[in-house]
Motif scaffolding. Structure first.
Motif, PDB file in Angstrom:
ATOM      1  N   VAL A 117      -2.462  -2.118   5.663  1.00  0.00           N
ATOM      2  CA  VAL A 117      -1.170  -2.194   4.969  1.00  0.00           C
ATOM      3  C   VAL A 117      -1.384  -2.250   3.461  1.00  0.00           C
ATOM      4  O   VAL A 117      -0.701  -1.562   2.695  1.00  0.00           O
ATOM      5  CB  VAL A 117      -0.356  -3.422   5.415  1.00  0.00           C
ATOM      6  CG1 VAL A 117       0.999  -3.436   4.718  1.00  0.00           C
ATOM      7  CG2 VAL A 117      -0.141  -3.426   6.913  1.00  0.00           C
ATOM      8  N   ALA A 120      -2.252   1.043   2.141  1.00  0.00           N
ATOM      9  CA  ALA A 120      -1.087   1.927   2.108  1.00  0.00           C
ATOM     10  C   ALA A 120      -0.207   1.636   0.904  1.00  0.00           C
ATOM     11  O   ALA A 120       0.312   2.558   0.252  1.00  0.00           O
ATOM     12  CB  ALA A 120      -0.283   1.782   3.402  1.00  0.00           C
ATOM     13  N   ILE A 121      -0.029   0.361   0.582  1.00  0.00           N
ATOM     14  CA  ILE A 121       0.770  -0.015  -0.593  1.00  0.00           C
ATOM     15  C   ILE A 121       0.107   0.493  -1.863  1.00  0.00           C
ATOM     16  O   ILE A 121       0.769   1.007  -2.766  1.00  0.00           O
ATOM     17  CB  ILE A 121       0.969  -1.544  -0.638  1.00  0.00           C
ATOM     18  CG1 ILE A 121       1.785  -2.013   0.564  1.00  0.00           C
ATOM     19  CG2 ILE A 121       1.638  -1.967  -1.947  1.00  0.00           C
ATOM     20  CD1 ILE A 121       1.832  -3.515   0.736  1.00  0.00           C
ATOM     21  N   TRP A 130       4.979   2.675   3.270  1.00  0.00           N
ATOM     22  CA  TRP A 130       4.320   1.558   3.943  1.00  0.00           C
ATOM     23  C   TRP A 130       5.255   0.573   4.632  1.00  0.00           C
ATOM     24  O   TRP A 130       4.795  -0.346   5.322  1.00  0.00           O
ATOM     25  CB  TRP A 130       3.452   0.786   2.957  1.00  0.00           C
ATOM     26  CG  TRP A 130       4.123   0.438   1.646  1.00  0.00           C
ATOM     27  CD1 TRP A 130       3.984   1.110   0.470  1.00  0.00           C
ATOM     28  CD2 TRP A 130       5.029  -0.650   1.379  1.00  0.00           C
ATOM     29  NE1 TRP A 130       4.738   0.512  -0.520  1.00  0.00           N
ATOM     30  CE2 TRP A 130       5.388  -0.575   0.018  1.00  0.00           C
ATOM     31  CE3 TRP A 130       5.565  -1.670   2.158  1.00  0.00           C
ATOM     32  CZ2 TRP A 130       6.269  -1.484  -0.583  1.00  0.00           C
ATOM     33  CZ3 TRP A 130       6.440  -2.584   1.564  1.00  0.00           C
ATOM     34  CH2 TRP A 130       6.778  -2.479   0.217  1.00  0.00           C
ATOM     35  N   THR A 133       4.711   0.337   8.357  1.00  0.00           N
ATOM     36  CA  THR A 133       3.413  -0.273   8.636  1.00  0.00           C
ATOM     37  C   THR A 133       3.474  -1.782   8.479  1.00  0.00           C
ATOM     38  O   THR A 133       2.858  -2.529   9.241  1.00  0.00           O
ATOM     39  CB  THR A 133       2.347   0.310   7.697  1.00  0.00           C
ATOM     40  OG1 THR A 133       2.352   1.728   7.800  1.00  0.00           O
ATOM     41  CG2 THR A 133       0.963  -0.203   8.039  1.00  0.00           C
TER      42      THR A 133
END
Length: 243
Positions: A117, A120-121, A130, A133
């Motif tokens: 996560v 992704a951020i 995100w 997620t």
């Protein structure tokens, strides 16, 4: 006690005039606290930021003693703390993990999921990349702590077909047919929580309504309930960003 491991910084509490107590999530040894000498110094403040990856070394003479912790920066996400939406996401995810997990219990799946996560951020600061997620991470955390939701089969019929709702009491799934007449008492279940894929914004907020309900009821209770304020700030910023 001696442990050396990479870890995700979760929480920092200033201690005394110069030091800090740091809690960090390791891949195999769970959440580990430690006292960082000089943790308030200019040199270490950028290192001791939530979501940063460190190489930590914990040392203590006994298991009951707060270990001394030395840290080396492996990867910094400090720049994200200057962007309101990513900063709110980092604050929530690290605060949730710090508040929810007991110390010294291994949660390798959660470590891997949290890393994913945060990556992704970092890769796409806009929440569209995100948000789903993050909801799945909250769902996994509930499961890892023993509060998993049963989304595979309808709790009324036992069928896995046309699952569309979640009971806010039991956390069990409910099919569309079984929900007739009770829809307003149930939580809509977005398909991506069961089947994967990229959700749209209504699905994201529906998923967060489900996970938020059970996090507040089963995990973030007593003093830990204060952590939910970080989640409220994040969701408010997400809604403003997509308005």
């Amino acid at each position: 006690m001696h442990l050396a491991a990479p870890a995700i910084v979760l929480a920092i509490r200033m201690h005394g005039e110069h030091g800090a107590v740091v809690r960090a999530l390791t891949p195999e040894d769970g959440v580990r606290p430690g006292y960082v000498r000089g943790g308030r110094s200019r040199a270490l403040r950028p290192v001791l930021q939530p979501a940063n990856i460190i190489l930590g070394e914990w040392r203590a003479r006994t298991d009951d003693q707060l270990p001394a912790l030395t840290v080396e920066l492996v990867h910094s996400r400090a720049a994200l703390h200057g962007e309101p939406l990513p900063a709110a996401a980092l604050d929530w995810l690290t605060a949730l993990t710090a508040a929810a997990l007991p110390e010294a219990q291994p949660y390798p799946r959660l470590h891997a999921a949290l890393s994913g996560v945060l990556d992704a951020i970092e890769a796409a600061p806009a929440a569209r990349g995100w948000a789903g997620t993050m909801a799945r991470y909250e769902l996994l955390l509930l499961a890892e702590l023993g509060f998993g939701l049963d989304l595979d089969r309808c709790l009324v019929t036992g069928s896995s077909d046309d699952i569309a709702f979640v009971s806010p009491k039991s956390g069990g799934a409910v099919s569309r047919a079984a929900a007739i007449g009770y829809e307003d008492r149930l939580l809509p279940l977005p398909a991506f929580l069961r089947a994967g894929g990229e959700p749209d914004w209504p699905e994201v907020f529906a998923a967060l309504a489900i996970t938020g309900r059970f996090l507040a009821r089963d995990v973030l209770v007593d003093r830990r309930a204060e952590t939910l304020a970080a989640r409220e700030r994040l969701i408010d910023r997400m809604k403003r960003a997509v308005a």
